[in-house]
Design a protein around this motif. Structure first.
Motif, PDB file in Angstrom:
ATOM      1  N   UNK A   1       1.318  -1.522  -0.419  1.00  0.00           N
ATOM      2  CA  UNK A   1      -0.035   0.134  -0.364  1.00  0.00           C
ATOM      3  C   UNK A   1       0.726   1.625  -0.011  1.00  0.00           C
ATOM      4  N   UNK A   2       0.546   2.357  -0.856  1.00  0.00           N
ATOM      5  CA  UNK A   2       0.997   3.342  -0.794  1.00  0.00           C
ATOM      6  C   UNK A   2       0.133   4.606  -1.026  1.00  0.00           C
ATOM      7  N   UNK A   3       0.668   5.781   0.384  1.00  0.00           N
ATOM      8  CA  UNK A   3      -0.870   6.456  -0.501  1.00  0.00           C
ATOM      9  C   UNK A   3      -0.209   8.198  -0.186  1.00  0.00           C
ATOM     10  N   UNK A   4      -0.515   8.716  -0.686  1.00  0.00           N
ATOM     11  CA  UNK A   4      -0.054  10.348  -0.462  1.00  0.00           C
ATOM     12  C   UNK A   4      -0.930  11.196  -0.167  1.00  0.00           C
ATOM     13  N   UNK A   5      -0.340  12.156   0.536  1.00  0.00           N
ATOM     14  CA  UNK A   5      -1.649  13.464   0.468  1.00  0.00           C
ATOM     15  C   UNK A   5      -1.071  14.728   0.553  1.00  0.00           C
ATOM     16  N   UNK A   6      -1.416  15.540  -0.543  1.00  0.00           N
ATOM     17  CA  UNK A   6      -1.513  16.831  -1.213  1.00  0.00           C
ATOM     18  C   UNK A   6       0.215  16.700  -1.488  1.00  0.00           C
ATOM     19  N   UNK A   7       0.332  15.375  -3.268  1.00  0.00           N
ATOM     20  CA  UNK A   7       1.074  15.099  -3.326  1.00  0.00           C
ATOM     21  C   UNK A   7       2.811  14.863  -2.596  1.00  0.00           C
ATOM     22  N   UNK A   8       2.238  14.300  -0.944  1.00  0.00           N
ATOM     23  CA  UNK A   8       3.703  14.075  -0.656  1.00  0.00           C
ATOM     24  C   UNK A   8       3.241  12.661  -0.356  1.00  0.00           C
ATOM     25  N   UNK A   9       4.445  11.283  -0.493  1.00  0.00           N
ATOM     26  CA  UNK A   9       4.243  10.514  -0.186  1.00  0.00           C
ATOM     27  C   UNK A   9       3.976  10.197   1.703  1.00  0.00           C
ATOM     28  N   UNK A  10       3.228   9.219   2.090  1.00  0.00           N
ATOM     29  CA  UNK A  10       2.781   9.277   3.414  1.00  0.00           C
ATOM     30  C   UNK A  10       3.530   7.712   4.148  1.00  0.00           C
ATOM     31  N   UNK A  11       2.805   6.910   3.234  1.00  0.00           N
ATOM     32  CA  UNK A  11       2.684   5.371   3.673  1.00  0.00           C
ATOM     33  C   UNK A  11       3.225   5.078   1.932  1.00  0.00           C
ATOM     34  N   UNK A  12       3.976   4.336   2.011  1.00  0.00           N
ATOM     35  CA  UNK A  12       4.912   2.928   1.287  1.00  0.00           C
ATOM     36  C   UNK A  12       5.403   1.640   1.353  1.00  0.00           C
ATOM     37  N   UNK A  13       4.770   0.595   0.438  1.00  0.00           N
ATOM     38  CA  UNK A  13       5.088  -0.409   0.510  1.00  0.00           C
ATOM     39  C   UNK A  13       4.393  -1.211   2.075  1.00  0.00           C
TER      40      UNK A  13
ATOM     41  N   UNK B   1       1.902   8.041   9.908  1.00  0.00           N
ATOM     42  CA  UNK B   1       0.934   7.780   8.919  1.00  0.00           C
ATOM     43  C   UNK B   1      -0.573   6.815   9.410  1.00  0.00           C
ATOM     44  N   UNK B   2       0.181   6.583  10.963  1.00  0.00           N
ATOM     45  CA  UNK B   2      -1.312   6.027  11.544  1.00  0.00           C
ATOM     46  C   UNK B   2      -2.062   6.268  10.733  1.00  0.00           C
ATOM     47  N   UNK B   3      -3.592   7.137  11.476  1.00  0.00           N
ATOM     48  CA  UNK B   3      -4.307   7.578  11.413  1.00  0.00           C
ATOM     49  C   UNK B   3      -4.428   7.224   9.235  1.00  0.00           C
ATOM     50  N   UNK B   4      -3.280   7.983   8.830  1.00  0.00           N
ATOM     51  CA  UNK B   4      -3.890   7.934   7.311  1.00  0.00           C
ATOM     52  C   UNK B   4      -4.357   6.423   6.781  1.00  0.00           C
ATOM     53  N   UNK B   5      -3.174   5.249   7.388  1.00  0.00           N
ATOM     54  CA  UNK B   5      -3.554   4.159   6.969  1.00  0.00           C
ATOM     55  C   UNK B   5      -4.854   3.648   7.262  1.00  0.00           C
ATOM     56  N   UNK B   6      -6.028   3.849   8.618  1.00  0.00           N
ATOM     57  CA  UNK B   6      -6.851   3.421   9.136  1.00  0.00           C
ATOM     58  C   UNK B   6      -7.463   3.943   8.464  1.00  0.00           C
ATOM     59  N   UNK B   7      -7.324   5.700   7.580  1.00  0.00           N
ATOM     60  CA  UNK B   7      -8.438   6.757   6.578  1.00  0.00           C
ATOM     61  C   UNK B   7      -8.451   5.551   5.090  1.00  0.00           C
TER      62      UNK B   7
END
Length: 220
Positions: free
Chosen positions: A23-35, A55-61
């Motif tokens: 899983x990879x998640x970016x917010x505002x073009x900035x990577x928060x979670x990767x692999x 990135x804990x909250x980002x992962x749950x969201x």
């Protein structure tokens, strides 16, 4: 009031798996979670740890369907080909999700009807759910009149009035005293005993000794 015993559902315990792959998640073009990857099966809990910004909250969201992911896969296996994790999940973050002018009972009655996918014997009545979190005396109190700790306990009762197998919890112990934390730890263990899944982001021990841990990296 004598509570009806809840029994484990072997089908959920053996079949359900929440699987996150690469899983990879970016917010505002900035990577928060990767692999990021993990699997949690019915009856298990996963504690997500890491510093602020990891990135804990980002992962749950992302699991709850509130954030898109740039890469990877989030899947709920064992609930049918069309099953999506958000349909089977409770997401509890910092907001309580309650109306201040309504009573605690009115708020929970609303969430019970709104969140229940179908009648399920594992859902608790509003009085029983409040008893579990030690708030049985506040049934008819306006939500807005409760203390911060009582509001948090009422929000936690929302998880109990409509059974959903996945609990996504972001710092669930906020504003809870020691006794309330113990009650909620017992509620999480009971949920797992029913074949449920708990994924909780926290800075504090949750009282789930057998939970696996996912440690996310530091702030980026």
């Amino acid at each position: 009031m004598e509570e009806t015993p809840h029994r484990p559902h072997a089908d959920l315990r053996s079949a359900l798996r929440l699987r996150v792959e690469n899983l990879a998640v970016a917010r505002g073009g900035r990577p928060v979670l990767q692999s990021v990857g993990f699997t949690v099966s019915g009856g298990e809990a996963l504690v997500v740890t890491g510093r602020n910004g990891a990135g804990k909250s980002t992962l749950l969201r992302a699991i709850a369907g509130l954030l898109p992911h740039a890469e990877g896969r989030i899947a709920l296996e064992g609930a049918g080909e069309e099953a999506e994790p958000p349909q089977y999940a409770h997401y509890l973050a910092h907001a309580d999700g309650m109306k201040a002018a309504l009573t605690v009972e009115e708020n929970l009655d609303f969430w019970s009807g709104y969140l229940a996918r179908e009648p399920d014997g594992r859902s608790r009545s509003v009085p029983d759910a409040l008893a579990v979190v030690g708030l049985g005396h506040a049934l008819l109190a306006p939500f807005g009149a409760l203390s911060a700790g009582q509001k948090r306990r009422a929000a936690l009762a929302r998880l109990l009035v409509a059974f959903r197998p996945i609990w996504l919890l972001d710092e669930p112990l906020t504003a809870l005293d020691k006794a309330s934390r113990g009650k909620f730890a017992a509620a999480m263990r009971d949920h797992c005993a029913l074949g449920g899944i708990v994924v909780a982001a926290t800075h504090e021990p949750l009282g789930l000794e057998e939970a696996a841990e996912l440690a996310l990296g530091g702030a980026r």
